[in-house]
Design a protein around this motif. Structure first.
Motif, PDB file in Angstrom:
ATOM      1  N   ARG A  88       0.839  -1.188   0.000  1.00  0.00           N
ATOM      2  CA  ARG A  88       0.000   0.000   0.000  1.00  0.00           C
ATOM      3  C   ARG A  88       0.873   1.236   0.000  1.00  0.00           C
ATOM      4  O   ARG A  88       2.036   1.206   0.411  1.00  0.00           O
ATOM      5  CB  ARG A  88      -0.943   0.016   1.206  1.00  0.00           C
ATOM      6  CG  ARG A  88      -0.253   0.161   2.559  1.00  0.00           C
ATOM      7  CD  ARG A  88      -1.283   0.055   3.690  1.00  0.00           C
ATOM      8  NE  ARG A  88      -0.650   0.162   5.000  1.00  0.00           N
ATOM      9  CZ  ARG A  88      -1.303   0.010   6.148  1.00  0.00           C
ATOM     10  NH1 ARG A  88      -2.612  -0.253   6.150  1.00  0.00           N
ATOM     11  NH2 ARG A  88      -0.661   0.113   7.300  1.00  0.00           N
ATOM     12  N   VAL A 109       2.199  -4.936   3.074  1.00  0.00           N
ATOM     13  CA  VAL A 109       1.117  -5.177   4.016  1.00  0.00           C
ATOM     14  C   VAL A 109       1.091  -6.642   4.439  1.00  0.00           C
ATOM     15  O   VAL A 109       1.045  -6.963   5.624  1.00  0.00           O
ATOM     16  CB  VAL A 109      -0.240  -4.783   3.406  1.00  0.00           C
ATOM     17  CG1 VAL A 109      -1.383  -5.151   4.351  1.00  0.00           C
ATOM     18  CG2 VAL A 109      -0.263  -3.301   3.067  1.00  0.00           C
ATOM     19  N   GLU A 121       2.467  -6.976   8.060  1.00  0.00           N
ATOM     20  CA  GLU A 121       3.083  -5.787   8.635  1.00  0.00           C
ATOM     21  C   GLU A 121       2.498  -5.610  10.035  1.00  0.00           C
ATOM     22  O   GLU A 121       1.313  -5.896  10.265  1.00  0.00           O
ATOM     23  CB  GLU A 121       2.794  -4.592   7.727  1.00  0.00           C
ATOM     24  CG  GLU A 121       3.603  -3.352   8.013  1.00  0.00           C
ATOM     25  CD  GLU A 121       2.951  -2.455   9.023  1.00  0.00           C
ATOM     26  OE1 GLU A 121       3.678  -1.798   9.792  1.00  0.00           O
ATOM     27  OE2 GLU A 121       1.709  -2.424   9.071  1.00  0.00           O
ATOM     28  N   ASP A 154      -5.052   3.501   7.740  1.00  0.00           N
ATOM     29  CA  ASP A 154      -5.041   2.474   6.701  1.00  0.00           C
ATOM     30  C   ASP A 154      -5.368   3.060   5.328  1.00  0.00           C
ATOM     31  O   ASP A 154      -5.287   2.342   4.314  1.00  0.00           O
ATOM     32  CB  ASP A 154      -6.066   1.374   7.012  1.00  0.00           C
ATOM     33  CG  ASP A 154      -5.721   0.570   8.248  1.00  0.00           C
ATOM     34  OD1 ASP A 154      -6.645   0.277   9.039  1.00  0.00           O
ATOM     35  OD2 ASP A 154      -4.532   0.239   8.443  1.00  0.00           O
ATOM     36  N   TYR A 197      -4.001   0.437  -2.427  1.00  0.00           N
ATOM     37  CA  TYR A 197      -3.551  -0.930  -2.165  1.00  0.00           C
ATOM     38  C   TYR A 197      -3.262  -1.626  -3.493  1.00  0.00           C
ATOM     39  O   TYR A 197      -4.081  -1.600  -4.413  1.00  0.00           O
ATOM     40  CB  TYR A 197      -4.611  -1.694  -1.371  1.00  0.00           C
ATOM     41  CG  TYR A 197      -4.636  -1.305   0.077  1.00  0.00           C
ATOM     42  CD1 TYR A 197      -5.121  -0.054   0.470  1.00  0.00           C
ATOM     43  CD2 TYR A 197      -4.152  -2.158   1.064  1.00  0.00           C
ATOM     44  CE1 TYR A 197      -5.129   0.323   1.804  1.00  0.00           C
ATOM     45  CE2 TYR A 197      -4.154  -1.799   2.395  1.00  0.00           C
ATOM     46  CZ  TYR A 197      -4.646  -0.553   2.767  1.00  0.00           C
ATOM     47  OH  TYR A 197      -4.641  -0.181   4.082  1.00  0.00           O
TER      48      TYR A 197
END
Length: 118
Positions: free
Chosen positions: A38, A48, A61, A90, A94
């Motif tokens: 990401r 990630v 992660e 977040d 992605y």
């Protein structure tokens, strides 16, 4: 030619959930390592989660451990990322990634935007 097409991103409130999907084609999917990276605005890309091809092991992660789950369906040539208890940090684009070894991840999809509002 390796092709990776992500979908499932969107806008969600903090605490919510999303499921990202990556449709793969053009290569022997079940022989490749796969993963998700990401990139947040103004930040470098970060890994990630990934599924190693050598051992089948899965890594996450630290900030997503216990909240995100990666999985693959080799019969459907599809990679998933289940994301729960999402946080504003977040928020990122992605990317689905793959390669024939566990470390290169030289093939990338176009990315899907995930935005988590507070």
């Amino acid at each position: 030619e390796v092709q990776l097409v992500e979908s499932g991103g969107g806008l969600v409130q903090a605490g919510g959930s999303l499921r990202l999907t990556c449709a793969a084609s053009g290569f022997a999917f079940d022989d490749y390592a796969v993963g998700w990276f990401r990139q947040a605005p103004g930040k470098e890309r970060e890994g990630v989660s990934c599924i190693r091809i050598s051992t089948g092991s899965i890594t996450y992660e630290d900030s997503v451990k216990g909240r995100f789950t990666i999985s693959r369906d080799n019969a459907k040539n599809t990679l998933y990322l289940e994301m729960s208890r999402l946080k504003p940090e977040d928020t990122a684009v992605y990317y689905c990634v793959t390669d024939s070894d566990d470390y290169s991840f030289g093939s990338w999809g176009q990315g899907t935007q995930v935005t988590v509002s507070s």
